[in-house]
Design a protein around this motif. Structure first.
Motif, mmCIF file in Angstrom:
data_model
loop_
_atom_site.group_PDB
_atom_site.id
_atom_site.type_symbol
_atom_site.label_atom_id
_atom_site.label_comp_id
_atom_site.label_asym_id
_atom_site.label_seq_id
_atom_site.Cartn_x
_atom_site.Cartn_y
_atom_site.Cartn_z
ATOM 1 N N SER A 2 0.814 -1.218 0.000
ATOM 2 C CA SER A 2 0.000 0.000 0.000
ATOM 3 C C SER A 2 0.850 1.272 0.000
ATOM 4 O O SER A 2 0.379 2.324 -0.437
ATOM 5 N N SER A 3 2.079 1.173 0.432
ATOM 6 C CA SER A 3 2.927 2.365 0.432
ATOM 7 C C SER A 3 3.241 2.826 -0.991
ATOM 8 O O SER A 3 3.700 3.950 -1.189
ATOM 9 N N THR A 4 2.969 1.986 -1.981
ATOM 10 C CA THR A 4 3.197 2.372 -3.373
ATOM 11 C C THR A 4 1.935 2.919 -4.036
ATOM 12 O O THR A 4 1.990 3.354 -5.187
ATOM 13 N N PHE A 5 0.809 2.915 -3.339
ATOM 14 C CA PHE A 5 -0.454 3.380 -3.915
ATOM 15 C C PHE A 5 -0.489 4.905 -3.969
ATOM 16 O O PHE A 5 0.010 5.572 -3.074
ATOM 17 N N ALA A 6 -1.122 5.425 -4.992
ATOM 18 C CA ALA A 6 -1.460 6.849 -5.042
ATOM 19 C C ALA A 6 -2.897 6.951 -4.528
ATOM 20 O O ALA A 6 -3.818 6.416 -5.140
ATOM 21 N N ILE A 7 -3.082 7.605 -3.378
ATOM 22 C CA ILE A 7 -4.381 7.621 -2.709
ATOM 23 C C ILE A 7 -4.754 9.052 -2.347
ATOM 24 O O ILE A 7 -3.915 9.830 -1.902
ATOM 25 N N SER A 8 -6.025 9.366 -2.518
ATOM 26 C CA SER A 8 -6.558 10.593 -1.931
ATOM 27 C C SER A 8 -7.918 10.271 -1.344
ATOM 28 O O SER A 8 -8.652 9.418 -1.850
ATOM 29 N N ILE A 9 -8.229 10.931 -0.254
ATOM 30 C CA ILE A 9 -9.502 10.752 0.425
ATOM 31 C C ILE A 9 -10.090 12.139 0.621
ATOM 32 O O ILE A 9 -9.435 13.021 1.167
ATOM 33 N N LEU A 10 -11.313 12.321 0.158
ATOM 34 C CA LEU A 10 -11.961 13.630 0.232
ATOM 35 C C LEU A 10 -13.384 13.501 0.736
ATOM 36 O O LEU A 10 -14.065 12.518 0.441
ATOM 37 N N PRO A 11 -13.847 14.480 1.463
ATOM 38 C CA PRO A 11 -15.271 14.499 1.803
ATOM 39 C C PRO A 11 -16.065 14.938 0.583
ATOM 40 O O PRO A 11 -15.575 15.689 -0.258
ATOM 41 N N VAL A 12 -17.282 14.443 0.481
ATOM 42 C CA VAL A 12 -18.182 14.862 -0.589
ATOM 43 C C VAL A 12 -19.286 15.674 0.074
ATOM 44 O O VAL A 12 -20.004 15.177 0.939
ATOM 45 N N ILE A 13 -19.395 16.941 -0.314
ATOM 46 C CA ILE A 13 -20.378 17.848 0.269
ATOM 47 C C ILE A 13 -21.292 18.327 -0.847
ATOM 48 O O ILE A 13 -20.817 18.773 -1.889
ATOM 49 N N ASN A 14 -22.585 18.226 -0.624
ATOM 50 C CA ASN A 14 -23.572 18.620 -1.643
ATOM 51 C C ASN A 14 -23.298 17.926 -2.975
ATOM 52 O O ASN A 14 -23.404 18.528 -4.031
ATOM 53 N N GLY A 15 -22.888 16.650 -2.908
ATOM 54 C CA GLY A 15 -22.616 15.879 -4.112
ATOM 55 C C GLY A 15 -21.331 16.239 -4.827
ATOM 56 O O GLY A 15 -21.080 15.780 -5.925
#
Length: 94
Positions: A67-80
């Motif tokens: 997993s240290s090689t993954f490109a990851i982003s995590i974002l909240p979704v607000i109003n779609g």
């Protein structure tokens, strides 16, 4: 709702996030996957920040081999909109 962007090991990420429990209750459900975008609904209640949720999900992802090689982003979704959610996480608006 949260958006997890990752192209690799999507099944492992989805299963791991869905398995997250707080006080014996599963708190995320997988809504849909569109390409590298995985959407999750959060049932976490109370005073939980996006950073808290980010850390919960990252702990799960970091247990996946390589997993240290993954490109990851995590974002909240607000109003779609993940863009609007990003504005709230970066700009400091509430």
């Amino acid at each position: 709702m949260l958006l997890v962007n990752c192209k690799w090991e999507q099944e492992a990420i989805i299963n791991g996030v869905k398995a997250i429990e707080i006080e014996g209750n599963q708190v995320y459900s997988h809504i849909k996957t569109e390409g590298m975008r995985m959407y999750f609904d959060s049932k976490i209640e109370g005073e939980v920040t996006f950073f808290d949720e980010y850390m919960l999900i990252m702990k799960v992802i970091m247990r996946i081999p390589r997993s240290s090689t993954f490109a990851i982003s995590i974002l909240p979704v607000i109003n779609g909109s993940a863009i609007e959610g990003y504005k709230y996480t970066v700009g400091g608006h509430k």
